[in-house]
Design a protein around this motif. Structure first.
Motif, mmCIF file in Angstrom:
data_model
loop_
_atom_site.group_PDB
_atom_site.id
_atom_site.type_symbol
_atom_site.label_atom_id
_atom_site.label_comp_id
_atom_site.label_asym_id
_atom_site.label_seq_id
_atom_site.Cartn_x
_atom_site.Cartn_y
_atom_site.Cartn_z
ATOM 1 N N THR A 68 50.289 16.757 24.506
ATOM 2 C CA THR A 68 49.122 16.622 25.391
ATOM 3 C C THR A 68 47.989 15.933 24.642
ATOM 4 O O THR A 68 47.300 15.066 25.186
ATOM 5 N N ILE A 75 46.143 12.476 25.599
ATOM 6 C CA ILE A 75 44.684 12.349 25.756
ATOM 7 C C ILE A 75 44.153 11.230 24.861
ATOM 8 O O ILE A 75 43.329 10.413 25.276
ATOM 9 N N THR A 90 35.688 16.219 23.851
ATOM 10 C CA THR A 90 35.678 17.260 24.877
ATOM 11 C C THR A 90 37.096 17.589 25.316
ATOM 12 O O THR A 90 37.415 18.750 25.567
ATOM 13 N N GLY A 91 37.945 16.562 25.407
ATOM 14 C CA GLY A 91 39.338 16.819 25.770
ATOM 15 C C GLY A 91 40.002 17.761 24.787
ATOM 16 O O GLY A 91 40.644 18.744 25.175
ATOM 17 N N TYR A 130 42.029 26.268 26.086
ATOM 18 C CA TYR A 130 43.255 26.715 26.755
ATOM 19 C C TYR A 130 44.141 27.496 25.790
ATOM 20 O O TYR A 130 44.655 28.564 26.110
ATOM 21 N N PRO A 156 35.998 24.227 30.327
ATOM 22 C CA PRO A 156 35.833 22.807 30.671
ATOM 23 C C PRO A 156 34.732 22.590 31.696
ATOM 24 O O PRO A 156 34.012 21.574 31.635
ATOM 25 N N THR A 163 38.609 21.288 25.071
ATOM 26 C CA THR A 163 39.131 21.998 26.226
ATOM 27 C C THR A 163 40.536 22.491 25.948
ATOM 28 O O THR A 163 40.893 23.627 26.284
ATOM 29 N N LEU A 164 41.324 21.630 25.328
ATOM 30 C CA LEU A 164 42.693 22.034 25.005
ATOM 31 C C LEU A 164 42.681 23.236 24.086
ATOM 32 O O LEU A 164 43.479 24.170 24.246
ATOM 33 N N VAL A 204 53.527 22.566 22.106
ATOM 34 C CA VAL A 204 53.307 21.935 23.410
ATOM 35 C C VAL A 204 51.951 21.228 23.431
ATOM 36 O O VAL A 204 51.750 20.229 24.093
ATOM 37 N N ARG A 243 53.497 27.361 21.596
ATOM 38 C CA ARG A 243 52.332 26.945 22.367
ATOM 39 C C ARG A 243 51.609 25.782 21.668
ATOM 40 O O ARG A 243 51.171 24.828 22.295
#
Lengths: 493, 446
Positions: free
Chosen positions: A15, A19, A467-468, A475, A426, A471-472, A11, A8
């Protein structure tokens, strides 16, 4: 399990890279010239003029400090005609004009000869200006210099011809300046040369260039370890070490700005999520348990309505009702503290007591939308569980309703709520832009709002990236929690 | 029960189920009402009368200026025997001594503030208008701002009517864009998965090359044409951008054709699978991992000029993920069904199977997400105009009216009415979405 978590996280990395790329593209695509802005705001402080060689030098220095004299990315796609060292030209308008000229004529040698003629004439004029004795000549030279500068920034054939004509007239006017006349002639000649020898075909041949590690993205991302040591202003540590550069507004490092703001936003969103979970779980469970009852239908309707109320409407209504001298003046209107009363040396409890009334309305605004959403999810999750066979078995065993619902059903009914976290988190961060603006809370949301109004792009990019990433992480955490909580999920593909 | 009733089609069944849900059915009516207001906003709120008779001449000002805002006419002044021009949008019709008149239900336009009622007049405050005799008089009922006015005298009711048009347009256009992208990507991802779309190695490499050179010819060499077009107008830009996309597509196609020639080399004739599903899923994941409002605000901040179309485009290009996810899931379910196998065995082309057969069978649940997407697009737009980012200042929207209530806490009408309008519209779409979902859920079938 550990294998799943590791996968996880793996992965997670691409991302993150994408970003960062998006944030970088935003900072590149930003309108306006960052150097211009920084030099102007610095010049305003030091009282230096915008014109002249001093500012040219200053600009060059700033460009180097910001790393703008580097190629943009590891690879770049261009045409055969493009000059591969164009990014070294300090002035953004001239740089863009050169690129435009290249796209029209495709003959870089001739273009650079033309541009050099322009620059040499400009230097000559600069010298002449300092020696000019009459006002008339001074004015003429000034006019000539403005024409030259606008020539450097235009690519339209008609405009260039007109401007060269103006220069010709001016040079005839200033008889004493032979250097100017000479420069004017060379400009005319090189431009004619450029026009008669276009190599337009070159602009249709693609070329992929590799720029190595010395590029803007690498520098922005990983910092500049260019062997000159850690000293000097040209050194950055890169985004991955939390260095987002300096703000255009006050020239301070962004990260120090953000640190305190971040605390407010994080506290508010996390606290509001916790509160909404605490409220919504019992409501969802009870509504599911009494499915079809008055409570279920009423709560469903109210929650649905709450869910559709825009946060800015709710926030304003709360302000209008509870922070309004005409209605109920229960809470302070905006901000997080009263500067007249607030004391830095208070204990944390005193500080909390001081902040508390300021935070009630924002927290309600934060909580209501997510709590409506979570309650509805909880109800659905519980309904699904209540129809399962093992609940019937538990009932058949003669267990009390309380233990069936709270012990057997609730455990599994809670599972979908965990994934909801990744939606709520988010949303809370994005909602912060509006809520913090309404209630004037000095958090990240308001920061990005003000940064956008002031076109402070380093700040925008910083908030965007942080913030990106947050948020990740949200998740990631919810995925891992889910994996831990629900043993039925298989982790092998 | 007769036999025919048992064999109704699914859409008829879903519609019947939907009609049973009284709240959703009512929402549909309400939506129709809002659409009506938006369509006829010019004749519902207008400071020009619908019909007016002046100096013996008959005018239809609201209709004349609907398509041609600088409409000009003239009347004969009996005293001076001169013809006096009237420019319909400049004249204050309330001041004109009209012989007979039919006013619009709301006698104000959103973008033309009322100069006699400045300073945030409330619905119950004293309101004035300039009477034909040149005196400031108390407004009669028809000239009152029934829902109040803003600081500069914009009528809230007129603003709401005009805002309905903006909100519906934003919902339609941005979700149109989002649906186009989402359905296409979702369909491809769901139908092909990771292992169904394959090509040959030579062709594969050449297509990658075609993408790079296509980008070069479409966007790199044409970069300045596009930049100039963006400065001229939206339509020119859209045309040029389309042309660029077409050039890129044509380029990729040519390279793909060339790629076919290399089939005879065994090394280049190996099958290569294109992981469509993984690519699309990753894209969705990335877009979802960014707070959507933050993304929209940031992108809107990139553009120096404000434009409503830009806002719609940004909302559309960032909001397709939900639609794509649902379409993908539907296609995943549908692709293994017998009718797909049947149409494949009939030798239909892949495009035909996807768009003619699988798509119509997958669209039902997608409509549900579209309804929700419209609700969130309207919310996003009103949030943007509330913050004053992206939406031009002269466009009156619900959000921009609401934002004026931020400074004036005594003016509850600035907050209440626009907020209610947003709330109702969003709720209507959400209720319709919910109703559709329940109607199509086979588990609820009785």
């Amino acid at each position: 399990m550990i294998k799943y978590i590791l996968r996880r996280i793996l992965v997670f990395i691409p991302t993150l890279i994408i970003i960062s790329l998006m944030a970088f593209v935003i900072s590149i695509a930003a309108p306006g010239d960052p150097v211009e802005r920084l030099v102007n705001s610095a010049g305003g402080e030091n009282g230096q003029g915008k014109n002249g060689n001093v500012s040219e030098e200053l600009k060059q220095k700033k460009r180097h400090e910001l790393g703008l004299d580097l190629p943009v990315f590891y690879v770049s796609l261009g045409s055969l005609a493009d000059c591969d060292t164009l990014y070294k030209i300090p002035d953004k308008a001239r740089r863009e004009n050169l690129a435009r000229l290249t796209s029209i004529y495709g003959n870089w040698d001739k273009i650079s000869a033309y541009f050099q003629a322009l620059q040499q004439t400009n230097t000559a004029l600069n010298f002449l200006q300092s020696q000019a004795n009459t006002n008339e000549i001074k004015e003429a030279i000034l006019h000539a210099r403005y024409t030259l500068i606008s020539l450097m920034e235009t690519a339209k054939d008609e405009a260039i011809t007109n401007k060269i004509d103006t220069l010709k007239k001016l040079s005839a006017h200033i008889a004493s300046a032979s250097a100017f006349a000479e420069g004017e002639r060379s400009i005319q000649q090189t431009y004619l040369d450029l026009k008669t020898h276009p190599t337009t075909w070159k602009t249709f041949v693609p070329r992929l260039a590799f720029n190595g590690l010395h590029n803007q993205y690498h520098r922005w991302m990983f910092g500049s370890y260019d062997g000159t040591g850690m000293k000097g202003s040209a050194y950055t540590r890169g985004v991955i070490f939390g260095d987002f550069g300096i703000s255009y507004q006050d020239q301070q490092p962004i990260i120090t700005h953000i640190r305190e703001k971040f605390a407010w936003s994080f506290f508010l969103s996390l606290f509001s999520i916790i509160i909404s979970y605490v409220i919504s779980i019992p409501i969802g469970v009870y509504a599911a348990y009494r499915k079809g009852s008055l409570f279920d239908r009423a709560s469903g309707f109210v929650l649905f309505a709450l869910y559709s109320i825009p946060t800015f409407f709710m926030g304003l209504v709360l302000l209008l009702l509870f922070a309004n001298p005409d209605v109920f003046n229960w809470f302070p209107e905006s901000g997080v503290q009263n500067p007249a009363v607030f004391d830095e040396h208070w204990s944390w409890f005193q500080k909390l007591c001081h902040h508390a009334p300021y935070l009630v309305l924002p927290l309600i605004t934060y909580v209501y939308s997510s709590f409506a959403f979570i309650s509805r999810q909880m109800r659905v999750g519980m309904l699904e569980v209540m129809g399962q066979d093992y609940i019937r078995t538990a009932r058949a065993k003669g267990l009390s309703e309380k233990s069936v619902v709270l012990k057997h059903a609730l455990k599994n009914g809670l599972l979908p709520i965990i994934t909801v976290f990744s939606t709520v988190f988010p949303a809370a961060i994005a909602g912060s832009v509006i809520i913090e603006t309404i209630f004037s809370i000095p958090g990240m949301g308001r920061e990005i709002y003000e940064a956008i109004l002031n076109l402070d792009f380093p700040m925008i990019v910083a908030v965007f990236t942080i913030t990106g990433v947050l948020t990740l992480i949200g998740y990631l955490v919810s995925d891992i929690l889910y994996a831990i909580a629900d043993p039925r999920i298989s982790y092998t593909k | 029960m007769n036999v025919r009733n048992k064999h109704i089609s699914f859409s008829v069944y879903a519609w019947r189920q939907f009609c049973r849900n009284r709240l959703a059915y009512f929402s549909l009516y309400l939506l129709g009402f809002i659409v009506f207001i938006a369509l006829f906003s010019n004749f519902i709120a207008n400071d020009q009368p619908l019909y007016a008779k002046y100096r013996g001449k008959v005018f239809f000002p609201a209709f004349s200026t609907a398509f041609h805002s600088f409409y000009l006419d003239s009347t004969l002044n009996q005293q001076t025997k001169h013809y006096e021009p009237i420019r319909f949008d400049l004249v204050d019709w309330k001041q004109v001594p009209l012989e007979s008149v039919i006013w619009a239900p709301i006698t104000f336009s959103a973008n033309r503030p009322d100069p006699y009622n400045r300073g945030t007049i409330g619905p119950n405050d004293e309101q004035y208008y300039m009477a034909p005799d040149g005196k400031l008089e108390k407004s009669p009922f028809i000239f009152r701002h029934h829902l109040g006015a803003t600081q500069i005298g914009q009528d809230i009711a007129a603003g709401l009517v005009h805002g309905a048009r903006v909100a519906l347009l934003v919902g339609l256009v941005s979700v149109g864009i989002a649906a186009l992208i989402g359905i296409l990507l979702g369909a491809l991802a769901g139908y092909y998965g990771d292992t169904r779309l394959y090509t040959y190695r030579g062709k594969y490499y050449l297509i990658i090359l075609g993408i790079i050179t296509g980008y070069f010819y479409g966007f790199n060499t044409r970069g300045y044409i596009l930049a100039d077009a963006a400065e001229t107008s939206v339509l020119v830009f859209i045309f040029q951008a389309m042309l660029s996309v077409f050039i890129m597509a044509a380029n990729i196609f040519i390279f793909a054709l060339i790629g076919n020639l290399f089939r005879f080399i065994p090394f280049l004739n190996k099958k290569v699978y294109i992981p469509v599903d993984s690519i699309v899923s990753r894209l969705i994941e990335i877009l979802n991992s960014l707070p959507i409002l933050l993304l929209i605000i940031t992108i809107a901040g990139l553009f120096t000029q404000k434009s409503l179309f830009l806002v719609m485009a940004i909302i559309g290009f960032t909001g397709w993920t939900g639609i794509a996810r649902f379409t993908r899931a539907e296609f995943l379910r549908n692709r293994n069904m017998d009718y797909i196998a049947a149409s494949r065995s009939l030798g239909f082309s892949e495009a035909r199977i996807i768009f003619r057969h699988a798509l119509p069978n997958s669209l039902g649940p997608v409509f549900v997400t579209i309804a929700f997407a419209i609700a969130s697009a309207i919310l996003a737009e009103s949030a943007l105009s509330f913050l004053g980012i992206g939406v031009p200042d002269d466009v009156v929207t619900w959000g921009s009216l609401l934002s004026q209530g931020r400074e004036q806490h005594s003016a509850w009408w600035l907050v209440f009415f626009p907020g209610l309008a947003i709330f109702i519209t969003v709720t209507v779409y959400n209720l319709i979405g919910e109703g559709l979902r329940d109607a199509m859920d086979p588990r609820l079938k009785k």
